[in-house]
Enzyme design. Structure first.
Site, short mmCIF file in Angstrom:
data_model
loop_
_atom_site.label_atom_id
_atom_site.label_comp_id
_atom_site.label_asym_id
_atom_site.label_seq_id
_atom_site.Cartn_x
_atom_site.Cartn_y
_atom_site.Cartn_z
N LYS A 99 0.80 -1.23 0.00
CA LYS A 99 0.00 0.00 0.00
C LYS A 99 0.83 1.28 0.00
CE LYS A 99 -4.46 -1.58 1.40
NZ LYS A 99 -4.28 -2.98 1.85
N GLU A 121 -9.60 6.71 3.54
CA GLU A 121 -10.45 5.74 4.23
C GLU A 121 -9.57 4.56 4.61
OE1 GLU A 121 -9.92 5.63 1.06
OE2 GLU A 121 -9.53 3.49 0.77
N SER A 388 1.80 -9.80 -0.76
CA SER A 388 1.46 -8.37 -0.70
C SER A 388 1.80 -7.71 0.62
CB SER A 388 -0.04 -8.19 -1.00
OG SER A 388 -0.82 -9.00 -0.16
C1 LIG Z 1 -5.10 -4.00 1.63
C2 LIG Z 1 -4.36 -5.25 1.39
C3 LIG Z 1 -4.72 -6.13 0.33
C4 LIG Z 1 -5.93 -5.94 -0.53
O1 LIG Z 1 -5.91 -4.80 -1.34
P1 LIG Z 1 -5.70 -4.87 -2.92
O2 LIG Z 1 -6.02 -3.49 -3.35
O3 LIG Z 1 -6.63 -5.88 -3.47
O4 LIG Z 1 -4.28 -5.22 -3.16
C5 LIG Z 1 -3.93 -7.24 0.11
N1 LIG Z 1 -2.85 -7.51 0.88
C6 LIG Z 1 -2.49 -6.71 1.89
C7 LIG Z 1 -1.30 -7.08 2.71
C8 LIG Z 1 -3.22 -5.55 2.19
O5 LIG Z 1 -2.84 -4.77 3.21
#
Ligand SMILES: *Cc1c(COP(=O)(O)O)cnc(C)c1O
Length: 408
Positions: A99, A121, A388
């Protein structure tokens, strides 16, 4: 089955009105139209400006920690006994997830636009934390809207945001979660649009957000491509990423979309299974509708009322999905699957034990499906999974769930 061999010009999307085929667009009150147009113009100019690109590159390196590593999950690969599994390590970034790529970039863009006040948000708090960090870094005022229920569940992230100087405003409406927080942020934006930029946290909402947020995460796929070529001398056979709004997934996939030989899987939250109110797999139970500025696949009842959602991971727990994913799913270019809470809990422990990496619960959805795919494939194939985020934020929740599971 797959239309992935059809020729495709990924850079032609979205069109000037923000449409990805029949998805996307702009569905906002008139008062926000000018702000969205102004944002689009500013973004398109910044995108072409070498000075902006260089400044962003600098901060992504020095502040966020890019490039992130591409890591062979050797023990997981051995355990599964199929294709080689590689992990793209977005979990190593500052604030713990992908993010920050988007939050940093939008904060820089806001500065460039002369806007000194930022709103955002947040659901679980990850996007709020990334935004608070970027605002502290650049000396911007920061207000984060968060459902009151989420504030209770994620008290530690509320404290993190406040430590970094953000004001966190609890939202008491409705279910007191993410959807209501977005409504409240939009309301603030309408009122304060001259001074304020809204940093939306995923590849969702009205144009230009889905395009802009995608572009800010493309660095994931660009790096992965180079790293894979350097490491293996070829591109991977399959890509897997979890999909909440869809930003980490489209960020990884985008620069591979025109490689017809590469299959891509988006993994949604299967929660307790695909029954109404028990999951957040929009492609497994949703249909076309409009929510919070965007036309896309949405979990809704026959009257268009938004359904309740559930997932063990707060970051995937949303009733709608980014419009670009809906478009590529129709074309068969991106395939979709889901992972259930139980599968996620098991794989969370497996990855921790075998790789010494505690993955975010969101990312674990991608691991679940990536492992299934690797098992189907021969050892000379390569599956690349986007990790992610890191799971530090989730360990207390998992501890509770496992204790309950073990009946103690
Ligand atoms: C917020 C988040 C997501 C989901 O958001 P996307 O916009 O679909 O990538 C996925 N993995 C992590 C670690 C997050 O913090």
């Amino acid at each position: 089955m797959s239309a992935s061999t059809a020729p495709l010009d990924r850079t032609s999307l979205p069109d000037a009105a923000g449409h990805f085929g029949r998805y996307g667009g702009v569905y906002v009150p008139e008062t926000l139209m000018t702000a969205l147009q102004e944002l689009e113009q500013a973004y398109l100019r910044a995108r072409e400006d070498p000075a902006f690109r260089e400044e962003l590159r600098h901060h992504l390196k020095e502040f966020a920690g890019r490039p992130t590593e591409l890591c062979l999950a050797s023990r997981l690969t051995e355990h599964v006994g199929g294709a080689k599994i590689y992990l793209k390590r977005e979990d190593l970034l500052h604030t713990g997830a992908h993010k920050i790529n988007n939050a940093l970039a939008q904060a820089l863009l806001a500065k460039r636009m002369g806007k000194k006040r930022i709103i955002a948000e947040t659901g679980a708090g990850q996007h709020g934390v990334a935004t608070a960090a970027a605002c502290a870094k650049f000396g911007l005022e920061c207000v984060v809207y968060m459902g009151a229920h989420d504030m209770e569940r994620q008290a530690l992230n509320v404290f993190r945001m406040r430590l970094m100087g953000a004001e966190v405003r609890g939202v008491e409406a409705g279910q007191k979660t993410l959807k209501e927080a977005i409504n409240e942020a939009m309301r603030d934006w309408v009122t304060n649009v001259r001074s304020t930029h809204y940093i939306l946290g995923t590849a969702y909402g009205s144009h230009p957000y889905p395009m802009m947020v995608r572009d800010f995460h493309r660095v994931i796929g660009q790096e992965a491509r180079e790293q894979m070529l350097a490491r293996e001398g070829r591109l991977p056979d399959e890509l897997v990423a979890c999909v909440g709004g869809g930003s980490n997934a489209i960020g990884l996939f985008f620069d591979f979309l025109e490689e017809p030989g590469i299959r891509m899987f988006g993994v949604e939250a299967g929660g307790h299974g695909i029954q109404r109110g028990e999951h957040a797999a929009r492609f497994a139970g949703g249909r076309l509708g409009v929510l919070q500025g965007c036309k896309t696949f949405i979990l809704q009842d026959a009257d268009g009322q938004i359904e309740l959602t559930h997932s063990v991971s707060a970051g995937l727990d949303y009733a709608a999905v980014g419009p670009e994913h809906a478009f590529y799913r129709d074309r068969g270019r991106i395939e979709f699957a889901y992972a259930t809470d139980d599968e996620v809990l098991e794989t969370f422990q497996l990855c921790s034990r075998l790789e010494g990496i505690i993955p975010a619960l969101e990312s674990t959805h991608a691991l679940v499906h990536g492992i299934k795919r690797a098992r189907e494939l021969a050892p000379d194939k390569i599956v690349l999974i986007n990790l992610s985020g890191r799971g530090d934020k989730d360990v207390q929740q998992v501890q509770k769930l496992l204790t309950a599971q073990n009946g103690s």
